[in-house]
Design an enzyme around this catalytic site. Structure first.
Site, PDB file in Angstrom:
ATOM      1  N   ASP A   1      51.273  -0.216 -20.697  1.00 59.90           N
ATOM      2  CA  ASP A   1      51.154   0.416 -19.380  1.00 59.90           C
ATOM      3  C   ASP A   1      49.672   0.646 -19.118  1.00 59.90           C
ATOM      4  O   ASP A   1      48.987   1.293 -19.921  1.00 59.90           O
ATOM      5  CB  ASP A   1      51.888   1.760 -19.346  1.00 59.90           C
ATOM      6  CG  ASP A   1      53.399   1.590 -19.532  1.00 59.90           C
ATOM      7  OD1 ASP A   1      53.915   0.518 -19.165  1.00 59.90           O
ATOM      8  OD2 ASP A   1      54.038   2.517 -20.045  1.00 59.90           O
TER       9      ASP A   1
ATOM     10  N   ASP B   1      65.330   0.919 -15.891  1.00 60.98           N
ATOM     11  CA  ASP B   1      64.782   2.122 -16.519  1.00 60.98           C
ATOM     12  C   ASP B   1      65.950   3.079 -16.744  1.00 60.98           C
ATOM     13  O   ASP B   1      66.622   3.466 -15.782  1.00 60.98           O
ATOM     14  CB  ASP B   1      63.749   2.784 -15.605  1.00 60.98           C
ATOM     15  CG  ASP B   1      62.460   1.979 -15.518  1.00 60.98           C
ATOM     16  OD1 ASP B   1      62.209   1.165 -16.429  1.00 60.98           O
ATOM     17  OD2 ASP B   1      61.719   2.144 -14.543  1.00 60.98           O
TER      18      ASP B   1
END
Length: 252
Positions: free
Chosen positions: A130, A11
């Protein structure tokens, strides 16, 4: 039988690798190119790079970071975050990405999935989803903007739609499990692999060796993504692969 893949995820926020819990409380982990090179040495099958703040900060994709990484590592790279157009995809693929990942952009502009697949081939287009379980409605709901915005999309139905639109792979993160190290959401991936036929990368919740084998033995996903356990040296990729081999899971 296809080999199962072990995929570390980086990330990235402003050119640095970060890690959080349930998508918040980010801490700095290091330089993307250095970390990518270390994972390649360990035997990672591929890497996922997600620019986790590009969408919310209205920034473009991290082309410079990917150029730097691609000059040092040779395993496949999937890159997401800040992709709003076919031109953005092209810039990342030119910089060295093998696949591009669409998340919020796929929800706000589903035609982009088809346009990317037509230009570069479905194998280049990953749709990241997500999800969080809605206990009241008894369904998985899709979230966008780095997990900050809830939509009314049902995750299983959305998975079917993006595959019909040309996505060649899905990267599905359980927000409920993300960063908790409590194991993957097996029920989610069982439902997804029944619904679609493309490869699925499972993400969110990995905390120990048995989480990988549970995932591959109890679902039909193609790849396991993990971040914290690898970033902080709690597990190594060789350890994970050795354990999977001993349990009869086919890995590289």
């Amino acid at each position: 039988m296809l080999t199962k893949r072990i995929v570390p995820c980086l990330d990235v926020d402003n050119g640095r690798v970060k890690k959080g819990v349930n998508f918040v409380h980010l801490t700095d982990v290091g330089d993307p190119a250095d970390i990518a090179a270390a994972y390649e040495k360990q035997g990672a099958d591929e890497l996922v790079f997600l620019d986790i703040t590009a969408t919310n900060e209205n920034r473009g994709a991290m082309v410079t970071t990917i150029e730097k990484v691609a000059s040092q590592v040779f395993m496949p790279l999937t890159v997401g975050g800040g992709i709003h157009s076919v031109a953005d995809m092209q810039a990342l693929l030119k910089a060295g990405a093998d696949k591009v990942s669409l998340n919020t952009a796929a929800v706000t502009n589903p035609e982009l999935i088809t346009a990317g697949a037509e230009k570069f081939g479905s194998q280049c287009i990953v749709v990241a989803i997500d999800v969080r379980f809605d206990a009241q409605a008894q369904r998985y709901r899709v979230y966008t903007n780095g997990g900050q915005k809830v939509t009314d999309l049902d995750a299983i139905e959305w998975a079917k739609e993006v595959v019909n639109r040309g996505a060649g792979e899905l990267l599905v993160t359980s927000m409920d499990q993300d960063g908790t190290k409590a194991g993957y959401d097996l029920a989610l991936y069982q439902a997804l692999t029944k619904a679609v036929a493309v490869p699925i990368i499972a993400s969110g919740g990995c905390g120990k060796l048995s989480d990988f084998s549970d995932l591959f033995q109890q679902t039909k996903v193609d790849a396991a993504l993990a971040a914290s356990v690898f970033h902080y040296g709690e597990l190594t990729i060789p350890e994970v692969k050795q354990d999977l081999r001993q349990k009869g899971v086919n890995v590289r």
